[in-house]
Design an enzyme around this catalytic site. Structure first.
Site, short mmCIF file in Angstrom:
data_model
loop_
_atom_site.label_atom_id
_atom_site.label_comp_id
_atom_site.label_asym_id
_atom_site.label_seq_id
_atom_site.Cartn_x
_atom_site.Cartn_y
_atom_site.Cartn_z
N ASP A 10 0.79 -1.24 0.00
CA ASP A 10 0.00 0.00 0.00
C ASP A 10 0.82 1.29 0.00
O ASP A 10 0.49 2.25 0.70
CB ASP A 10 -0.97 0.01 1.20
CG ASP A 10 -1.83 -1.23 1.27
OD1 ASP A 10 -1.94 -1.96 0.27
OD2 ASP A 10 -2.40 -1.48 2.35
N LYS A 73 -6.59 -4.75 -2.92
CA LYS A 73 -7.06 -5.46 -1.74
C LYS A 73 -7.99 -4.58 -0.91
O LYS A 73 -7.99 -3.36 -1.04
CB LYS A 73 -5.90 -5.96 -0.89
CG LYS A 73 -5.09 -4.89 -0.18
CD LYS A 73 -3.96 -5.53 0.62
CE LYS A 73 -3.25 -4.56 1.50
NZ LYS A 73 -4.02 -3.92 2.54
N CYS A 106 -1.58 -2.79 8.18
CA CYS A 106 -1.46 -3.73 7.06
C CYS A 106 -0.12 -4.47 7.03
O CYS A 106 -0.08 -5.68 6.77
CB CYS A 106 -1.71 -3.02 5.74
SG CYS A 106 -3.40 -2.38 5.60
#
Length: 177
Positions: A10, A73, A106
């Site tokens: 990310d 995602k 994450c």
């Protein structure tokens, strides 16, 4: 280090702008993406809700090759995304070099799942970030506690090279000068 995968979590436009260490993270992630291309290390990139958070930053996306995979995602733990998990298994290695945003969410949840699945996980701390420094530091402590190795970009690169006689030593060295 044996065969490796670079997993970049990310590192997207809006998220990079929100982390406390965005300049360092951007520079180090760019170095890792360039080095992976030179050393032929597969790169797996995740993007959390890219419609709202933007795509992977150009410093990374401009430096990866056609063998790199990008997975959209919604789960914080990237392994909960079945396509990504199946792809990981197909690469037939247990060594993951991991960096990204947010370290305490994450990155942590994905690293924990990787460890539970038997992977060896190296966290590249100077290519990771969180909005708040205390969350970032807490995540690094917890990542170490669950069995991750915590290293810097230079530590990882020179461990991959193992010797100044490596055929790509000068190219990798040039990335960090």
């Amino acid at each position: 280090m044996d065969k490796n995968i670079l997993l970049m979590i990310d590192i997207q436009e809006k998220l990079v702008n929100a982390v406390f260490n965005n300049e360092c993270l951007t520079k180090k992630a760019e170095i890792l993406s360039k080095a992976s291309k030179i050393l032929n290390i597969p790169v797996v990139i995740t993007e959390q809700y890219p419609k709202g958070l933007g795509k992977t930053i150009s410093e990374i996306s401009n430096n990866i090759d056609l063998n790199s995979k990008i997975f959209e995602k919604s789960c914080f733990n990237a392994l909960n995304e079945q396509d990504l998990y199946e792809y990981f298994k197909s690469l037939n290695t247990k060594n993951i070099i991991l960096c990204g945003i947010e370290t305490h969410i994450c990155v942590y949840q994905t690293a924990k799942a990787l460890i539970e699945c038997g992977y060896s996980v190296t966290i590249v701390k100077d290519a990771c970030g969180s909005r708040k420094e205390d969350e970032f530091l807490s995540a690094l402590d917890n990542l170490r506690d669950i069995g991750c190795e915590i290293k810097t970009t230079e530590m990882v690169l020179f461990e991959l090279l193992q010797s100044a006689k490596h055929p790509y030593f000068k190219e990798i060295q040039a990335l960090i000068k």
